[in-house]
Each structure stands twice: as structure tokens, then as C-alpha cells.
Design a protein around this motif. Structure first.
Motif, short mmCIF file in Angstrom:
data_model
loop_
_atom_site.label_atom_id
_atom_site.label_comp_id
_atom_site.label_asym_id
_atom_site.label_seq_id
_atom_site.Cartn_x
_atom_site.Cartn_y
_atom_site.Cartn_z
N GLU A 165 32.72 -33.56 27.58
CA GLU A 165 31.96 -33.00 26.45
C GLU A 165 30.46 -33.03 26.73
O GLU A 165 29.75 -32.05 26.53
CB GLU A 165 32.30 -33.80 25.20
CG GLU A 165 31.88 -33.07 23.94
CD GLU A 165 32.40 -33.77 22.70
OE1 GLU A 165 31.64 -33.85 21.74
OE2 GLU A 165 33.56 -34.26 22.72
N LEU A 166 29.98 -34.17 27.25
CA LEU A 166 28.54 -34.31 27.49
C LEU A 166 28.04 -33.29 28.51
O LEU A 166 26.95 -32.75 28.37
CB LEU A 166 28.22 -35.73 27.98
CG LEU A 166 28.32 -36.83 26.94
CD1 LEU A 166 28.20 -38.21 27.60
CD2 LEU A 166 27.23 -36.68 25.89
N LEU A 167 28.84 -33.04 29.54
CA LEU A 167 28.41 -32.10 30.59
C LEU A 167 28.97 -30.70 30.39
O LEU A 167 28.78 -29.82 31.22
CB LEU A 167 28.78 -32.64 31.97
CG LEU A 167 27.97 -33.84 32.44
CD1 LEU A 167 28.53 -34.43 33.71
CD2 LEU A 167 26.51 -33.45 32.66
N GLN A 168 29.66 -30.51 29.28
CA GLN A 168 30.21 -29.19 28.91
C GLN A 168 31.08 -28.61 30.03
O GLN A 168 30.90 -27.46 30.44
CB GLN A 168 29.06 -28.25 28.56
CG GLN A 168 28.21 -28.79 27.42
CD GLN A 168 26.87 -28.08 27.26
OE1 GLN A 168 26.59 -27.09 27.93
NE2 GLN A 168 26.03 -28.57 26.37
N ILE A 169 32.01 -29.42 30.53
CA ILE A 169 32.88 -28.94 31.61
C ILE A 169 34.36 -29.08 31.26
O ILE A 169 35.21 -28.98 32.14
CB ILE A 169 32.59 -29.65 32.96
CG1 ILE A 169 32.68 -31.18 32.81
CG2 ILE A 169 31.26 -29.23 33.53
CD1 ILE A 169 32.64 -31.93 34.12
N GLY A 170 34.65 -29.31 29.96
CA GLY A 170 36.05 -29.50 29.54
C GLY A 170 36.93 -28.31 29.92
O GLY A 170 38.09 -28.48 30.28
N HIS A 171 36.35 -27.09 29.86
CA HIS A 171 37.13 -25.89 30.17
C HIS A 171 37.56 -25.83 31.64
O HIS A 171 38.40 -25.02 32.01
CB HIS A 171 36.34 -24.64 29.80
CG HIS A 171 35.05 -24.50 30.54
ND1 HIS A 171 33.99 -25.37 30.37
CD2 HIS A 171 34.67 -23.62 31.49
CE1 HIS A 171 32.99 -25.01 31.16
NE2 HIS A 171 33.38 -23.95 31.86
N LEU A 172 36.96 -26.70 32.48
CA LEU A 172 37.29 -26.68 33.92
C LEU A 172 38.37 -27.71 34.28
O LEU A 172 38.78 -27.80 35.43
CB LEU A 172 36.03 -26.98 34.75
CG LEU A 172 34.82 -26.07 34.56
CD1 LEU A 172 33.64 -26.59 35.37
CD2 LEU A 172 35.15 -24.64 34.98
N ARG A 173 38.84 -28.49 33.29
CA ARG A 173 39.61 -29.70 33.62
C ARG A 173 40.87 -29.43 34.45
O ARG A 173 41.23 -30.27 35.28
CB ARG A 173 39.96 -30.53 32.38
CG ARG A 173 40.78 -29.82 31.33
CD ARG A 173 41.45 -30.83 30.39
NE ARG A 173 40.55 -31.53 29.50
CZ ARG A 173 39.93 -31.00 28.44
NH1 ARG A 173 40.11 -29.72 28.16
NH2 ARG A 173 39.17 -31.73 27.67
#
Ligand SMILES: Nc1ncnc2c1ncn2[C@@H]1O[C@H](COP(=O)(O)OP(=O)(O)OP(=O)(O)O)[C@@H](O)[C@H]1O
Ligand SMILES: [Mg+2]
Length: 275
Positions: A136-144
Motif C-alpha cells: 500500500e505504501l509503495l502503491q505496488i499491490g496491483h503487481l503482487r
């Protein structure tokens, strides 16, 4: 109050060339101390030795001459061969490499970010909680669920930062963390690092991003193109010293563009020349 020295470097020299080849100094006679809770920026032109310094601080390389003390103990191959010291050191110090490809190796981003915390023996629920917070902090959840191999360079960099942050090291070593990031990703990372700094995290940052230094670092050191320490001082003073920055090849000369391109005349009915 006495400040605690995390790293102390005395006369450190390093060359990648090995005998019988003559040494080519990547760092030449470096004296430097880094204290707990300090945010230190390492500035220098290409090839001046910034990444080499961070690799030495992370015990991926060892000095050819001089010595490095980490947490009061000499950092050398023999110390890192002691399982207890090496495990403690790896928990305490985390390096985000300049080249993310050298850091990422898991099949998915989620596994990549979870890898460090799992190695520390944290329970699955805590590993998942940390991963989701960092996503969430680095806005990369969509890449998981993506493979790190198949990400763009900026996405890889954000994942590489996430991996190290997920292990919560005492000392964060960051090699060009903002290189290639778009403005929103850069802002998100900067906010996160400022929060960590304000919470007392020790940060060592190699960069040519002078704005980042101004916003994040307490102190800055400059490596010259001769691989020696050229300057050290409060970050805002170093970043404000144009002469020093020019001499260290960190800002260029004022330069007029050599070629100017004349736009073709706009077609009738399209005065702005926009499509
Ligand atoms: N793996 C290597 N083998 C041999 N020489 C190397 C290697 N890595 C770096 N060097 C040399 O060591 C010196 C310092 O390189 P380093 O990568 O530390 O510079 P840097 O300040 O991080 O540069 P950049 O801004 O381009 O990242 C340079 O002269 C470089 O050519
Ligand atoms: Mg480098």
C-alpha cells in the motif's frame, strides 16, 4: 548524549582488480563515520565509488586496505563466516541495489517481498501483514502476482525497495532509490523514507538526486572523480555549494542547446498545433 557509531571507516581502499593486475582504486583512502539515527547522502559523479561504498557497508565486498567497523566489530570475511554475527548483521543492515535485476529472483512479487521476513522466521500472518502494508505504501499491490522479471525498470525498483523495507533493518542502504521513478512513485517513496528518518531509522543513500538529498538527508558526503572524499557537511550546505557540485561533476555548466527545431506551421483551423 553520546552518539552511537554504526559504521566507522578508516583509510578504506578498494580495487576490483586483483593481483597480479595493478590496483585501480574504486575508493581511495576513505575515512568516514556513520551514526545511529543519521540520514547520510553519498554524492558523486558516475564511477566515483558510491555503489562500491554501499557494497562495502553491506559486506558484499571487503576493503583491500584500511578497515570498516560495523556495530563496533571489524567487518571482514572471517567475521561474516561466523554464523551468529552474519545473521545479526543481515538483520540489521539492508541494501537496495542500484541494479534491481541483481536483487530480484523470486517467481512473484508477493513471494519476493515475503522472502526476507520469512527468512527472519516471522510467522505467516506477520509476513502477510508487512507485505500488504508495504504494497500500500509503495502503491505496488496491483503487481503482487506478477513475475519481477516482467516488470518495467521503475516497477522493479519499487519492488526492490519494498523487499528491503519489509525486513525492517536498523540501517537502510539505498543505491539510487529514485532513479527512473515517475513523480507519483518518487513522492510515495520520499514520504515513506522521511517517515522512517523521523522515526530514527539510519539511512545511507547514494544518489545524484539533489532534491532528494535536500529533503531527506541530515548530512552529505561527496566522492570526487579521484575516488576520494571531496567534502562532508550538512546536506543543505553541500547541496547549496554550486562550485563544489560543479567540481565534483554533480551539476553541469550552463549550456545553450546546439540545435533548435522549428515547428512546422499549424494547419488552418488548428491554431495550437495540437491534434
Ligand atoms: N564489477 C566491477 N568490476 C570492475 N570495476 C568496477 C566494477 N564495478 C565498478 N567498477 C569500477 O569502480 C569504480 C566505482 O564504481 P561505482 O559503481 O562504485 O561508481 P558509482 O559512483 O556508483 O557510479 P554510478 O553513478 O554510475 O552508479 C568505477 O571506476 C567503476 O568502473
Ligand atoms: Mg552506482
Amino acid at each position: 548524549m553520546q552518539t552511537e557509531e554504526i559504521f566507522s571507516l578508516t583509510g578504506v581502499r578498494f580495487s576490483y582488480a586483483r593481483p597480479p593486475a595493478p590496483p585501480a582504486w574504486a575508493l581511495d583512502g576513505l575515512d568516514l563515520t556513520i551514526s545511529r539515527n543519521e540520514a547520510l547522502a553519498v554524492l558523486g559523479a558516475n564511477g566515483s565509488g558510491k555503489s562500491t561504498l554501499l557494497r562495502l557497508l553491506d559486506a558484499l565486498l571487503y576493503p583491500v586496505a584500511g578497515e570498516i567497523l560495523a556495530f563496533g566489530q571489524r567487518l571482514c570475511e572471517a567475521a561474516m563466516a561466523e554464523e551468529g554475527f552474519a545473521r545479526r548483521f543481515r538483520q540489521q543492515v539492508g541494501l537496495v541495489m542500484q541494479n534491481s535485476d541483481a536483487q530480484l529472483f523470486n517467481p512473484t512479487v508477493l513471494e519476493e517481498v515475503a522472502f526476507g521476513p520469512l527468512q527472519l522466521g516471522l510467522p505467516d500472518s506477520e509476513v502477510l501483514r508487512r507485505s500488504e502494508t508495504i504494497f500500500e505504501l509503495l502503491q505496488i499491490g496491483h503487481l503482487r502476482h506478477r513475475s519481477p522479471d516482467c516488470l518495467s525498470a521503475g516497477e522493479k525498483k519499487r519492488v526492490a525497495v519494498a523487499c528491503i523495507l519489509a525486513t525492517s533493518p536498523d540501517v537502510l542502504l539505498l543505491d539510487e532509490p529514485t532513479a527512473g521513478l515517475d513523480p507519483r512513485s518518487r513522492e510515495a517513496l520520499l514520504d515513506l523514507l522521511v517517515d522512517r528518518r523521523d522515526a530514527g531509522q539510519t539511512i545511507v543513500l547514494a544518489t545524484q538526486d539533489l532534491e532528494l538529498v535536500r529533503e531527506l538527508a541530515h548530512r552529505a558526503v561527496v566522492l570526487g572523480e579521484d575516488h576520494r572524499l571531496a567534502a562532508s557537511g550538512p546536506a543543505n550546505e553541500i547541496v547549496g555549494d554550486r562550485e563544489l557540485l560543479r567540481a565534483a561533476n554533480l551539476v553541469g555548466q550552463e549550456r545553450r542547446p546546439r540545435y533548435t527545431i522549428t515547428a512546422p506551421a499549424s494547419p488552418p483551423g488548428n491554431p495550437c498545433g495540437r491534434l
